[in-house]
Design a protein around this motif. Structure first.
Motif, PDB file in Angstrom:
ATOM      1  N   LEU A  77       0.828  -1.211   0.000  1.00 44.12           N
ATOM      2  CA  LEU A  77       0.000   0.000   0.000  1.00 44.12           C
ATOM      3  C   LEU A  77       0.863   1.262   0.000  1.00 44.12           C
ATOM      4  O   LEU A  77       0.598   2.213  -0.735  1.00 44.12           O
ATOM      5  CB  LEU A  77      -0.924  -0.006   1.222  1.00 44.12           C
ATOM      6  CG  LEU A  77      -2.057  -1.033   1.209  1.00 44.12           C
ATOM      7  CD1 LEU A  77      -2.746  -1.079   2.565  1.00 44.12           C
ATOM      8  CD2 LEU A  77      -3.069  -0.714   0.122  1.00 44.12           C
ATOM      9  N   LEU A  78       1.926   1.275   0.819  1.00 43.68           N
ATOM     10  CA  LEU A  78       2.824   2.426   0.854  1.00 43.68           C
ATOM     11  C   LEU A  78       3.524   2.605  -0.489  1.00 43.68           C
ATOM     12  O   LEU A  78       3.698   3.736  -0.970  1.00 43.68           O
ATOM     13  CB  LEU A  78       3.841   2.244   1.976  1.00 43.68           C
ATOM     14  CG  LEU A  78       4.817   3.410   2.194  1.00 43.68           C
ATOM     15  CD1 LEU A  78       4.067   4.688   2.529  1.00 43.68           C
ATOM     16  CD2 LEU A  78       5.825   3.061   3.292  1.00 43.68           C
ATOM     17  N   MET A  79       3.899   1.498  -1.106  1.00 42.46           N
ATOM     18  CA  MET A  79       4.534   1.550  -2.430  1.00 42.46           C
ATOM     19  C   MET A  79       3.616   2.230  -3.441  1.00 42.46           C
ATOM     20  O   MET A  79       4.036   3.113  -4.200  1.00 42.46           O
ATOM     21  CB  MET A  79       4.848   0.112  -2.871  1.00 42.46           C
ATOM     22  CG  MET A  79       5.369  -0.044  -4.271  1.00 42.46           C
ATOM     23  SD  MET A  79       5.654  -1.799  -4.625  1.00 42.46           S
ATOM     24  CE  MET A  79       5.795  -1.755  -6.407  1.00 42.46           C
ATOM     25  N   GLY A  80       2.347   1.859  -3.451  1.00 42.96           N
ATOM     26  CA  GLY A  80       1.402   2.465  -4.382  1.00 42.96           C
ATOM     27  C   GLY A  80       1.138   3.930  -4.090  1.00 42.96           C
ATOM     28  O   GLY A  80       1.036   4.743  -5.016  1.00 42.96           O
ATOM     29  N   GLU A  81       1.057   4.272  -2.798  1.00 41.44           N
ATOM     30  CA  GLU A  81       0.793   5.667  -2.434  1.00 41.44           C
ATOM     31  C   GLU A  81       1.962   6.566  -2.840  1.00 41.44           C
ATOM     32  O   GLU A  81       1.756   7.674  -3.355  1.00 41.44           O
ATOM     33  CB  GLU A  81       0.545   5.773  -0.920  1.00 41.44           C
ATOM     34  CG  GLU A  81      -0.698   5.058  -0.422  1.00 41.44           C
ATOM     35  CD  GLU A  81      -1.980   5.739  -0.860  1.00 41.44           C
ATOM     36  OE1 GLU A  81      -1.988   6.974  -0.978  1.00 41.44           O
ATOM     37  OE2 GLU A  81      -2.967   5.028  -1.109  1.00 41.44           O
ATOM     38  N   ILE A  82       3.190   6.111  -2.607  1.00 40.41           N
ATOM     39  CA  ILE A  82       4.359   6.905  -3.008  1.00 40.41           C
ATOM     40  C   ILE A  82       4.399   7.053  -4.525  1.00 40.41           C
ATOM     41  O   ILE A  82       4.677   8.134  -5.055  1.00 40.41           O
ATOM     42  CB  ILE A  82       5.659   6.249  -2.490  1.00 40.41           C
ATOM     43  CG1 ILE A  82       5.689   6.279  -0.967  1.00 40.41           C
ATOM     44  CG2 ILE A  82       6.889   6.950  -3.061  1.00 40.41           C
ATOM     45  CD1 ILE A  82       6.843   5.504  -0.354  1.00 40.41           C
ATOM     46  N   SER A 125      -7.268  -0.271  -6.987  1.00 44.64           N
ATOM     47  CA  SER A 125      -8.275  -0.151  -8.036  1.00 44.64           C
ATOM     48  C   SER A 125      -8.929   1.215  -8.009  1.00 44.64           C
ATOM     49  O   SER A 125      -9.134   1.850  -9.049  1.00 44.64           O
ATOM     50  CB  SER A 125      -9.340  -1.239  -7.864  1.00 44.64           C
ATOM     51  OG  SER A 125      -8.785  -2.517  -8.038  1.00 44.64           O
ATOM     52  N   MET A 126      -9.266   1.700  -6.812  1.00 41.80           N
ATOM     53  CA  MET A 126      -9.930   2.999  -6.706  1.00 41.80           C
ATOM     54  C   MET A 126      -8.992   4.136  -7.102  1.00 41.80           C
ATOM     55  O   MET A 126      -9.387   5.077  -7.784  1.00 41.80           O
ATOM     56  CB  MET A 126     -10.464   3.196  -5.287  1.00 41.80           C
ATOM     57  CG  MET A 126     -11.676   2.343  -4.969  1.00 41.80           C
ATOM     58  SD  MET A 126     -12.400   2.711  -3.357  1.00 41.80           S
ATOM     59  CE  MET A 126     -11.164   2.047  -2.278  1.00 41.80           C
ATOM     60  N   GLY A 127      -7.720   4.024  -6.711  1.00 40.66           N
ATOM     61  CA  GLY A 127      -6.757   5.047  -7.085  1.00 40.66           C
ATOM     62  C   GLY A 127      -6.542   5.098  -8.582  1.00 40.66           C
ATOM     63  O   GLY A 127      -6.477   6.179  -9.186  1.00 40.66           O
ATOM     64  N   SER A 128      -6.448   3.924  -9.198  1.00 37.41           N
ATOM     65  CA  SER A 128      -6.266   3.860 -10.652  1.00 37.41           C
ATOM     66  C   SER A 128      -7.469   4.444 -11.374  1.00 37.41           C
ATOM     67  O   SER A 128      -7.325   5.237 -12.319  1.00 37.41           O
ATOM     68  CB  SER A 128      -6.057   2.396 -11.080  1.00 37.41           C
ATOM     69  OG  SER A 128      -5.971   2.290 -12.473  1.00 37.41           O
ATOM     70  N   GLY A 288      -2.224   7.735   3.736  1.00 38.07           N
ATOM     71  CA  GLY A 288      -3.082   6.887   2.909  1.00 38.07           C
ATOM     72  C   GLY A 288      -2.889   5.416   3.200  1.00 38.07           C
ATOM     73  O   GLY A 288      -3.851   4.652   3.339  1.00 38.07           O
ATOM     74  N   ALA A 289      -1.620   4.985   3.318  1.00 31.90           N
ATOM     75  CA  ALA A 289      -1.341   3.574   3.607  1.00 31.90           C
ATOM     76  C   ALA A 289      -1.814   3.188   5.003  1.00 31.90           C
ATOM     77  O   ALA A 289      -2.329   2.084   5.218  1.00 31.90           O
ATOM     78  CB  ALA A 289       0.160   3.304   3.460  1.00 31.90           C
ATOM     79  N   LEU A 290      -1.661   4.102   5.959  1.00 33.19           N
ATOM     80  CA  LEU A 290      -2.070   3.824   7.343  1.00 33.19           C
ATOM     81  C   LEU A 290      -3.580   3.630   7.449  1.00 33.19           C
ATOM     82  O   LEU A 290      -4.048   2.714   8.148  1.00 33.19           O
ATOM     83  CB  LEU A 290      -1.616   4.965   8.248  1.00 33.19           C
ATOM     84  CG  LEU A 290      -1.939   4.811   9.741  1.00 33.19           C
ATOM     85  CD1 LEU A 290      -1.248   3.590  10.313  1.00 33.19           C
ATOM     86  CD2 LEU A 290      -1.527   6.071  10.506  1.00 33.19           C
ATOM     87  N   LYS A 291      -4.342   4.473   6.763  1.00 31.00           N
ATOM     88  CA  LYS A 291      -5.804   4.356   6.819  1.00 31.00           C
ATOM     89  C   LYS A 291      -6.264   2.995   6.311  1.00 31.00           C
ATOM     90  O   LYS A 291      -7.063   2.304   6.957  1.00 31.00           O
ATOM     91  CB  LYS A 291      -6.447   5.466   5.985  1.00 31.00           C
ATOM     92  CG  LYS A 291      -6.392   6.845   6.617  1.00 31.00           C
ATOM     93  CD  LYS A 291      -7.023   7.887   5.701  1.00 31.00           C
ATOM     94  CE  LYS A 291      -6.915   9.288   6.287  1.00 31.00           C
ATOM     95  NZ  LYS A 291      -7.484  10.304   5.358  1.00 31.00           N
ATOM     96  N   VAL A 292      -5.769   2.602   5.148  1.00 31.15           N
ATOM     97  CA  VAL A 292      -6.216   1.341   4.553  1.00 31.15           C
ATOM     98  C   VAL A 292      -5.706   0.149   5.365  1.00 31.15           C
ATOM     99  O   VAL A 292      -6.411  -0.846   5.550  1.00 31.15           O
ATOM    100  CB  VAL A 292      -5.750   1.241   3.086  1.00 31.15           C
ATOM    101  CG1 VAL A 292      -6.230  -0.065   2.465  1.00 31.15           C
ATOM    102  CG2 VAL A 292      -6.273   2.420   2.284  1.00 31.15           C
TER     103      VAL A 292
END
Length: 445
Positions: A77-82, A125-128, A288-292
């Motif tokens: 998740l952190l990888m995707g957020e960054i 998916s939602m971010g994309s 963002g990663a922390l919330k999810v």
């Protein structure tokens, strides 16, 4: 209490609390506490029963939440957020756009190619869908594209984040179902790429039969040196991170947790090299990663306690005996479970569906003799389809939120249906040829 009474009692409480407006994770925890006091509390006063039942439930569930196997979830998740907040996603997407040249229905293909890459790297998916919807739909409509050619590819590629690693949802599913995380991540690669290929064929067919749906327009040509520069500097570095994450798992060099850390570090290094890593992007990425991650841990805790209650009350074993007593073929039972997931997807989000169905479906699949990794890929595909299942698929509302104001929900539904059909075709191919999902995990072993 009979097994079916226990099952209806537990499910009924969950649905009742959800009807009252409780968040899904809290509804599960509340129902689980009441169920634990009833089934695990033993004899004595009400306070003693509640205390004993909840204590027993916590003892069963806490080891699941504190498992090291969950480490890939926050890292992916952190990888995707960054990747998103540092602008690396936009950089790669722009490069894909320039490389497509004058291809017919160019922007739809740009969406599929860029969306597949972004969904893979971000795992969201939602971010994309949000990124592609805000970037591409206004541009496509300005170029005269019909709405289904603009919206459909975005909805389709958004769901690929569930299949192609690094997929946080696949890690959660493997953890809940007690499967090999690395094997499930690898098993999603070929089906995910095949699904992207089916999307390309669909868009090509729609462009051929209705050329007016995607009008051609002049594009500023770029030379081979510029093309080479875009590939070398804007595409290969990003894609190499995903390939590296996959290869270190496949060849047994690192565990899924270690490969997730490697992928996260790789994105940070890239952001530093491109001078796009700022304190603001770091703070937004971590938040963002922390919330999810927090929501995912609550979901896992609820699922673990729900599974323990189903087993302790006899509901799991009773349901399996009842289902197998019909003497239906395993494939028939698989299709029934698949249909249930599609129906649930109209009203629930993917984590809630996993929480509700994994404790029931996977023991049943094991009893039927189905390969659990293959079955998990089918479940991920069902979750991917349910993301866009009318009327309440989550991606449908994300798309509505980022689309131009004149876009109606009917437009979005019509655009989603053909791409749902592609995913159902892939499910049929997986049933006919299980090796599509099992070949790569077998090769890595």
């Amino acid at each position: 209490m009979e097994w079916f009474e226990a099952l209806f009692f537990l499910l009924g409480m969950i649905l009742f609390f959800m009807f009252l407006g409780m968040p899904v994770a809290i509804a599960f925890l509340a129902a689980n506490m009441i169920g634990a006091a009833y089934f695990m509390g033993g004899s004595g006063s009400l306070a003693t029963q509640v205390s004993r039942g909840i204590g027993q439930l916590a003892n069963n569930a806490i080891p699941t939440v504190t498992s090291f196997n969950l480490m890939p979830v926050p890292m992916f998740l952190l990888m995707g957020e960054i990747f998103f907040f540092t602008g690396l996603a936009t950089r790669m997407f722009t490069a894909v756009d320039h490389l497509m040249g004058r291809l017919p229905a160019r922007l739809s293909f740009v969406t599929i190619a860029g969306g597949t890459a972004f969904a893979t790297l971000s795992g969201s998916s939602m971010g994309s869908t949000a990124l592609l919807g805000s970037l591409m739909v206004p541009e496509m409509q300005k170029r005269g594209y019909k709405k289904h050619m603009a919206i459909g590819p975005i909805l389709g590629t958004g769901g690929l984040a569930m299949l192609i690693p690094p997929s946080a949802l696949a890690v959660l599913l493997a953890t809940l179902a007690e499967l090999d995380i690395g094997a499930l991540l690898i098993a999603g690669i070929v089906p995910g790429l095949m699904l992207a290929g089916l999307y390309v064929i669909l868009v090509l067919g729609m462009a051929i039969f209705d050329p007016g749906a995607a009008p051609a327009y002049e594009v500023q040509p770029i030379g081979w040196k510029e093309r080479l520069r875009l590939v070398v500097f804007d595409i290969i570095p990003m894609v190499s991170i995903v390939i590296g994450v996959i290869l270190v798992i496949m060849f047994g060099i690192a565990t899924p947790s270690e490969s997730a850390a490697f992928g996260c570090l790789g994105v940070v290094v890239l952001a530093v090299l491109y001078r796009s890593l700022t304190w603001d992007s770091i703070i937004k990425s971590v938040k963002g990663a922390l919330k999810v991650t927090t929501m995912a841990l609550l979901i896992i805790f609820g699922s673990a306690t729900f599974s323990a209650l189903l087993a302790f009350s006899g509901a799991s074993s009773g349901l399996i005996r009842w289902a197998t007593a019909f003497d239906l073929a395993p494939i028939t039972m698989l299709l029934v479970m698949f249909a249930i997931l599609l129906v649930l997807g109209m009203f629930m989000d993917q984590l809630s569906m996993m929480l509700l169905t994994v404790p029931i479906f996977f023991p049943l699949a094991q009893t039927l003799g189905l390969d659990l990794i293959w079955f998990a890929v089918i479940v991920l595909l069902a979750l991917e389809i349910s993301f866009t299942t009318p009327p309440f698929g989550l991606l449908l509302f994300v798309m509505k939120g980022v689309s131009p104001p004149d876009t109606t929900m009917r437009d979005i539904y019509v655009a989603a249906l053909p791409f749902m059909g592609c995913a159902i075709i892939l499910v049929a191919l997986l049933i006919l040829f299980p090796g599509i999902a099992l070949w790569l995990p077998g090769l890595s072993r």
